[in-house]
Write a protein that holds these residues in place. Structure first.
Motif, short mmCIF file in Angstrom:
data_model
loop_
_atom_site.label_atom_id
_atom_site.label_comp_id
_atom_site.label_asym_id
_atom_site.label_seq_id
_atom_site.Cartn_x
_atom_site.Cartn_y
_atom_site.Cartn_z
N LYS A 27 0.88 -1.21 -0.12
CA LYS A 27 -0.07 -0.04 -0.10
C LYS A 27 0.85 1.46 0.04
O LYS A 27 1.92 1.33 0.85
CB LYS A 27 -0.75 0.17 1.35
CG LYS A 27 -1.91 1.19 1.28
CD LYS A 27 -2.66 1.10 2.43
CE LYS A 27 -3.49 2.40 2.43
NZ LYS A 27 -4.45 2.24 3.86
N VAL A 28 0.53 2.26 -0.86
CA VAL A 28 1.24 3.27 -1.14
C VAL A 28 0.37 4.56 -1.26
O VAL A 28 -0.73 4.50 -1.74
CB VAL A 28 2.13 3.14 -2.53
CG1 VAL A 28 2.71 4.68 -2.76
CG2 VAL A 28 3.13 2.27 -2.26
N VAL A 29 0.86 5.68 -0.46
CA VAL A 29 -0.18 6.67 -0.38
C VAL A 29 0.50 8.07 -1.32
O VAL A 29 1.78 8.17 -1.15
CB VAL A 29 -0.48 7.39 0.84
CG1 VAL A 29 -1.37 8.39 1.19
CG2 VAL A 29 -0.90 6.16 2.08
N ILE A 30 -0.45 8.57 -2.11
CA ILE A 30 0.12 9.73 -2.95
C ILE A 30 -0.63 11.06 -2.12
O ILE A 30 -1.79 11.07 -2.16
CB ILE A 30 -0.61 9.67 -4.42
CG1 ILE A 30 -0.16 8.28 -4.84
CG2 ILE A 30 0.03 10.60 -5.09
CD1 ILE A 30 1.08 7.80 -5.10
N VAL A 31 0.40 11.70 -1.67
CA VAL A 31 -0.07 13.11 -1.04
C VAL A 31 0.44 14.17 -1.62
O VAL A 31 1.31 14.20 -2.54
CB VAL A 31 0.33 12.98 0.57
CG1 VAL A 31 -0.16 11.66 1.18
CG2 VAL A 31 2.03 12.90 0.57
N GLY A 32 -0.12 15.38 -1.18
CA GLY A 32 0.39 16.67 -1.57
C GLY A 32 -0.72 17.84 -1.57
O GLY A 32 -1.92 17.39 -0.96
N GLY A 33 -0.43 18.89 -1.65
CA GLY A 33 -1.44 19.90 -1.46
C GLY A 33 -2.46 19.92 -2.50
O GLY A 33 -2.58 19.37 -3.48
N PHE A 34 -3.41 20.95 -2.39
CA PHE A 34 -4.51 20.99 -3.33
C PHE A 34 -4.09 21.43 -4.77
O PHE A 34 -3.28 22.31 -5.00
CB PHE A 34 -5.46 21.88 -2.55
CG PHE A 34 -6.69 22.48 -3.47
CD1 PHE A 34 -7.33 21.45 -3.99
CD2 PHE A 34 -6.97 23.69 -3.92
CE1 PHE A 34 -8.67 21.53 -4.57
CE2 PHE A 34 -8.04 24.07 -4.62
CZ PHE A 34 -8.87 22.87 -5.03
N GLY A 35 -4.43 20.42 -5.62
CA GLY A 35 -4.20 20.87 -6.98
C GLY A 35 -2.98 20.66 -7.40
O GLY A 35 -2.54 21.16 -8.70
N VAL A 36 -2.23 19.70 -6.80
CA VAL A 36 -0.84 19.38 -7.38
C VAL A 36 -0.79 18.17 -8.25
O VAL A 36 0.28 17.98 -9.04
CB VAL A 36 0.12 19.10 -6.04
CG1 VAL A 36 0.34 20.36 -5.32
CG2 VAL A 36 -0.32 17.71 -5.39
N GLY A 37 -1.91 17.52 -8.57
CA GLY A 37 -1.86 16.24 -9.74
C GLY A 37 -1.97 15.08 -9.06
O GLY A 37 -1.76 14.20 -9.90
N LYS A 38 -2.36 15.01 -7.88
CA LYS A 38 -2.38 13.65 -7.32
C LYS A 38 -3.74 12.70 -8.05
O LYS A 38 -3.33 11.60 -8.41
CB LYS A 38 -2.80 13.68 -5.74
CG LYS A 38 -1.93 14.41 -4.70
CD LYS A 38 -2.35 14.39 -3.46
CE LYS A 38 -3.60 15.07 -3.29
NZ LYS A 38 -3.70 16.50 -3.47
N THR A 39 -4.79 13.19 -8.35
CA THR A 39 -5.78 12.31 -8.97
C THR A 39 -5.33 12.02 -10.54
O THR A 39 -5.48 10.92 -10.96
CB THR A 39 -7.07 13.31 -9.05
OG1 THR A 39 -7.55 13.33 -7.71
CG2 THR A 39 -8.10 12.56 -9.93
N THR A 40 -4.58 13.16 -10.98
CA THR A 40 -4.06 12.78 -12.21
C THR A 40 -2.97 11.75 -12.36
O THR A 40 -2.97 10.78 -13.30
CB THR A 40 -3.37 14.04 -12.85
OG1 THR A 40 -4.30 15.02 -13.17
CG2 THR A 40 -2.75 13.77 -14.33
N LEU A 41 -2.03 11.57 -11.38
CA LEU A 41 -0.84 10.70 -11.45
C LEU A 41 -1.65 9.34 -11.08
O LEU A 41 -1.16 8.33 -11.83
CB LEU A 41 -0.03 11.04 -10.12
CG LEU A 41 0.87 10.20 -9.83
CD1 LEU A 41 2.44 10.81 -9.43
CD2 LEU A 41 0.82 9.22 -9.19
N VAL A 42 -2.61 9.31 -10.16
CA VAL A 42 -3.39 7.97 -9.87
C VAL A 42 -3.83 7.34 -11.19
O VAL A 42 -3.77 6.23 -11.61
CB VAL A 42 -4.11 7.71 -8.78
CG1 VAL A 42 -4.79 6.75 -8.75
CG2 VAL A 42 -3.42 8.40 -7.52
N GLY A 43 -4.64 8.30 -11.99
CA GLY A 43 -5.57 7.74 -13.09
C GLY A 43 -4.23 7.53 -14.02
O GLY A 43 -4.63 6.48 -15.03
N SER A 44 -3.17 8.13 -14.33
CA SER A 44 -2.36 7.80 -15.39
C SER A 44 -1.62 6.58 -15.23
O SER A 44 -1.17 5.81 -16.03
CB SER A 44 -1.30 8.96 -15.37
OG SER A 44 -1.80 10.30 -15.83
N VAL A 45 -1.18 6.22 -14.19
CA VAL A 45 -0.25 5.20 -13.81
C VAL A 45 -1.10 3.82 -13.54
O VAL A 45 -0.68 2.47 -13.75
CB VAL A 45 0.60 5.15 -12.50
CG1 VAL A 45 -0.11 5.09 -11.30
CG2 VAL A 45 2.00 4.51 -12.66
#
Length: 207
Positions: A27-45
């Motif tokens: 299990k890995v967590v993708i974190v970051g501030g608002f609007g940095v691209g987390k949803t895009t990253l998960v969807g891309s990979v």
């Protein structure tokens, strides 16, 4: 319709089935501030259709959410993003993207449970939104790597300048990443896996 009939049962899509060769799951967590691209990253990979919990931003968030620098953003994650990627035939990563808005950070407690590490996605146009995120990971003792998301209009800084701005120790890996590109995102995840491996094999003297 009789729900006991075979036609009523809908199983997982064939492309979502876990590979038979998979021996380990992390299990890995993708974190970051608002609007940095987390949803895009998960969807891309993600090799499966990602689960997202994006909702349209409304007037209710005015004065509550800081949208400076991302004024064109129209939707936001309110719970989590979820995806999966097989790094090889045996190792599978389950990806959990956290909500970036501070009012949803209470959800982090559950999302971090059982996670071995995290990728911190950073937007160099708004470095300040990453400070509290990194601080929370350090407080929790969660190993992480920093991935600098490549926005077209982002200012260019040296690695030394970025480390100094984020007060980031030299031993924490930092990589460039384009959240829209699957290969780039996969490389960031591989960097995290290699980092976690070095932590497990390090001797007490080297830590």
């Amino acid at each position: 319709m009789d729900c006991t009939t075979s036609e009523a049962f809908v199983g997982p899509r064939s492309e979502d089935a876990l590979p038979a060769s998979a021996a380990s799951a992390v299990k890995v967590v993708i974190v970051g501030g608002f609007g940095v691209g987390k949803t895009t990253l998960v969807g891309s990979v993600s090799e499966i259709r990602p689960l997202t919990t994006e909702e349209t931003m409304t007037q209710a968030g005015v004065g509550v959410d800081d949208i400076a620098g991302v004024e064109r953003k129209t939707a936001t994650t309110v719970a989590m993003d979820f995806g999966r990627i097989s790094l090889n035939e045996q190792l599978v990563l389950y990806l959990f993207g956290t909500p970036g808005q501070e009012r949803f950070w209470f959800l982090w407690n559950g999302l971090f449970e059982g996670a071995l590490g995290a990728v911190v996605l950073v937007d160099t146009r708004r470095l300040e939104v990453s400070f509290d995120v990194i601080g929370r990971l350090e407080d929790r003792g969660v190993p992480f790597v920093v991935a600098i998301n490549a926005f077209p209009d982002a200012p260019v800084h040296s690695v030394a300048e970025l480390r100094a701005a984020m007060d980031l120790p030299d031993y924490v890996p930092m990589v460039n990443c384009d959240a829209r590109d699957r290969g780039s995102c996969r490389d960031a995840l591989l960097t995290l896996m290699r980092y976690l491996y070095t932590l497990t094999t390090a001797t007490p003297e080297s830590q």
